[in-house]
Design a protein around this motif. Structure first.
Motif, PDB file in Angstrom:
ATOM      1  N   LEU A  19      -4.966  -5.344  -1.794  1.00 47.21           N
ATOM      2  CA  LEU A  19      -5.311  -6.605  -1.143  1.00 47.21           C
ATOM      3  C   LEU A  19      -5.047  -7.810  -2.033  1.00 47.21           C
ATOM      4  O   LEU A  19      -4.993  -8.942  -1.538  1.00 47.21           O
ATOM      5  CB  LEU A  19      -6.792  -6.604  -0.736  1.00 47.21           C
ATOM      6  CG  LEU A  19      -7.292  -5.465   0.136  1.00 47.21           C
ATOM      7  CD1 LEU A  19      -8.795  -5.581   0.327  1.00 47.21           C
ATOM      8  CD2 LEU A  19      -6.582  -5.465   1.482  1.00 47.21           C
TER       9      LEU A  19
ATOM     10  N   PRO B 150      -9.587  -1.840  -3.734  1.00 45.98           N
ATOM     11  CA  PRO B 150      -9.071  -3.031  -3.032  1.00 45.98           C
ATOM     12  C   PRO B 150      -7.802  -3.612  -3.639  1.00 45.98           C
ATOM     13  O   PRO B 150      -7.384  -4.696  -3.253  1.00 45.98           O
ATOM     14  CB  PRO B 150     -10.230  -4.021  -3.183  1.00 45.98           C
ATOM     15  CG  PRO B 150     -10.825  -3.679  -4.514  1.00 45.98           C
ATOM     16  CD  PRO B 150     -10.680  -2.172  -4.644  1.00 45.98           C
TER      17      PRO B 150
ATOM     18  N   SER C  77       0.824  -1.216   0.000  1.00 46.78           N
ATOM     19  CA  SER C  77       0.000   0.000   0.000  1.00 46.78           C
ATOM     20  C   SER C  77       0.852   1.258   0.000  1.00 46.78           C
ATOM     21  O   SER C  77       0.452   2.303  -0.540  1.00 46.78           O
ATOM     22  CB  SER C  77      -0.939   0.001   1.218  1.00 46.78           C
ATOM     23  OG  SER C  77      -0.243   0.286   2.416  1.00 46.78           O
TER      24      SER C  77
ATOM     25  N   PRO D 279     -11.915  -3.876   4.292  1.00 49.20           N
ATOM     26  CA  PRO D 279     -11.822  -2.626   3.514  1.00 49.20           C
ATOM     27  C   PRO D 279     -12.844  -2.521   2.386  1.00 49.20           C
ATOM     28  O   PRO D 279     -13.544  -1.491   2.291  1.00 49.20           O
ATOM     29  CB  PRO D 279     -10.385  -2.652   2.989  1.00 49.20           C
ATOM     30  CG  PRO D 279      -9.641  -3.525   3.941  1.00 49.20           C
ATOM     31  CD  PRO D 279     -10.623  -4.568   4.382  1.00 49.20           C
ATOM     32  N   PRO D 280     -13.009  -3.540   1.512  1.00 49.56           N
ATOM     33  CA  PRO D 280     -14.009  -3.366   0.451  1.00 49.56           C
ATOM     34  C   PRO D 280     -15.450  -3.431   0.945  1.00 49.56           C
ATOM     35  O   PRO D 280     -16.313  -2.705   0.420  1.00 49.56           O
ATOM     36  CB  PRO D 280     -13.703  -4.524  -0.522  1.00 49.56           C
ATOM     37  CG  PRO D 280     -12.999  -5.546   0.302  1.00 49.56           C
ATOM     38  CD  PRO D 280     -12.223  -4.772   1.322  1.00 49.56           C
TER      39      PRO D 280
ATOM     40  N   ALA E   9      -7.102   0.689   2.712  1.00 49.58           N
ATOM     41  CA  ALA E   9      -7.159  -0.773   2.620  1.00 49.58           C
ATOM     42  C   ALA E   9      -5.995  -1.418   3.359  1.00 49.58           C
ATOM     43  O   ALA E   9      -6.161  -2.435   4.041  1.00 49.58           O
ATOM     44  CB  ALA E   9      -7.168  -1.200   1.151  1.00 49.58           C
TER      45      ALA E   9
END
Length: 441
Positions: free
Chosen positions: A257, A254, A67, A411-412, A399
């Motif tokens: 992820l 996302p 991230s 997160p999503p 995320a």
């Protein structure tokens, strides 16, 4: 043109911009070709960072490290968008785009050289990603501000759909190819192919006509920036389009992820990462292929609101799929990882999100290019690029931080619900009443 009803159009994409302007056609083609390389590098960098960090720190820490590839570029991207937009309003837009394109290309060449020699590190990947993002932001601001000078106003929605095709092709082929290349040959080939394909952009920029400012130009600086800010204060429709996109990109990204999802939740490793990334782009590609009727939509504010709400719903459902897979693993109802069926369902939902996002982007870009005067387009395109590129980087942080809980679905799932709710609250009647035949900022 009859201003009481939109013209009747076929469902398939309108190709008129490609025949109306040869410079636009070359620029569009180069975006599709070079975009494949950019996606190769984007996916490869994330996997590269994940591979460097995971052995010593674990999957959650590696996801957070991935991230940061976007988060660290956030401030430079914001500055580049604002200053690059001022440059595009003050100087020849062709020159500004060409110089920034060369810088972006050179940073990719260095990235490839480090990978071939095995000298890349997490921090070198961060640094070169920041440099590339900064240069690319200036390039995109200049190219976007130039488009209304290359085409008549009535073809701008079609041009936006064509750009969606270019993005869709690049993001469909790039991530999937990146997954295969990383799994079979390593990272260096991804970076090298990107450097080679980006040459198409340099050629297209070299063949653009000169695009000097129309009339008096503000010199880049605080006064020029203040002028852009003052215009935005008087432009509620453009301002709202920025706000709703920030919401969508902050809570609905996302992508950081995917490495952990491929390694832990759904399975499939790098191939799954490429598939999930490509699915989003396939949705965008399909929505552009069948975008012919979008050029006749007059209430573009309503279209933007509805598209982002659909986007949020698809992201929330993607999170729900990850939640079901995780709960199934914990209760031993589902295998661990979940496997191909769940990967396919997740990919379909991301394709829906990609299609909705592309429709929103077409109308937001058209609204900006038609409602803003040419003397402001560079600065506003700079802000637009900051929103489009900076929002996802904030989303990466959102995320990445929530993923450190170990709940990859959070997160999503939460983000998608927030998108639907916040966009509904932000949009007001004036934005919903926006008329494409009488554009007002």
């Amino acid at each position: 043109m009859d201003d009481t009803a939109p013209p009747r159009r076929g469902a398939l994409i309108d190709l008129s911009p490609l025949t109306a302007s040869a410079p636009f056609a070359r620029l569009w083609g180069s975006r599709a070709v070079a975009g494949i390389g950019s996606q190769l590098t984007l996916v490869a960098v994330g996997l590269n960072v994940f591979a460097l960090v995971r052995p010593s720190e674990g999957a959650a820490a590696a996801t957070f490290a991935v991230s940061l590839t976007g988060v660290l570029a956030l401030v430079p991207t914001v500055l580049a968008g604002l200053y690059g937009g001022m440059l595009a309003d003050a100087f020849d837009r062709r020159t500004v785009a060409l110089v920034s394109g060369v810088v972006s290309w050179l940073s990719t060449v260095v990235l490839a050289a480090l990978a071939w020699t095995g000298a890349e590190s997490v921090w070198s990947l961060y640094l070169l990603t920041v440099l590339t993002a900064t240069a690319t932001t200036v390039l995109q601001a200049s190219e976007s501000a130039a488009t209304p000078r290359l085409l008549p106003r009535e073809l701008l929605p079609a041009a936006g759909a064509l750009n969606g095709i270019a993005v869709g092709v690049s993001v469909t082929l790039g991530p999937g190819l990146a997954g295969v290349l990383v799994a079979t040959t390593g990272f260096a080939w991804c970076y090298t192919i990107d450097a080679v394909l980006f040459v198409a952009t340099l050629v297209a920029l070299l063949t653009l006509p000169r695009l000097p400012p129309e009339g008096a130009a503000d010199r880049p600086g605080l006064a020029s920036l203040a002028g852009g800010v003052d215009f935005l204060k008087r432009a509620p429709n453009i301002r709202t389009s920025f706000f709703v996109d920030i919401v969508a990109m902050t809570f609905g990204q996302p992508r950081v992820l995917y490495p952990a999802v491929g390694a832990v939740t759904l399975g499939g490793g790098a191939i799954t990462v490429g598939l999930l990334s490509a699915a989003f782009a396939i949705g965008a590609l399909l929505s552009s292929l069948f975008s012919g009727r979008l050029g006749g939509v007059r209430r573009q504010g309503v279209a933007i609101e509805r598209a982002i709400q659909v986007y949020g719903a698809c992201i929330a459902l993607f999170g729900a799929v990850l939640a079901v897979a995780a709960i199934g693993e914990w209760t031993r109802v589902l295998p661990s990882p979940a496997g191909p069926v769940w990967i396919a369902i997740a990919a379909v939902l991301l394709a829906g999100a990609g299609g909705a996002d592309n429709v929103s982007a077409i109308f937001r870009g058209t609204m900006l290019q038609t409602a803003a005067p040419d003397s402001m387009r560079g600065r506003l395109q700079g802000v637009f690029i900051v929103v489009v590129t900076g929002g996802p980087r904030v989303g990466d942080l959102w995320a990445g931080l929530l993923a450190t809980t170990g709940l990859l679905f959070l997160p999503p799932l939460l983000g998608g619900v927030l998108i639907v709710g916040l966009v509904t609250l932000l949009v007001r009647r004036g934005f919903r009443d926006y008329d494409a035949l009488r554009p007002t900022p």
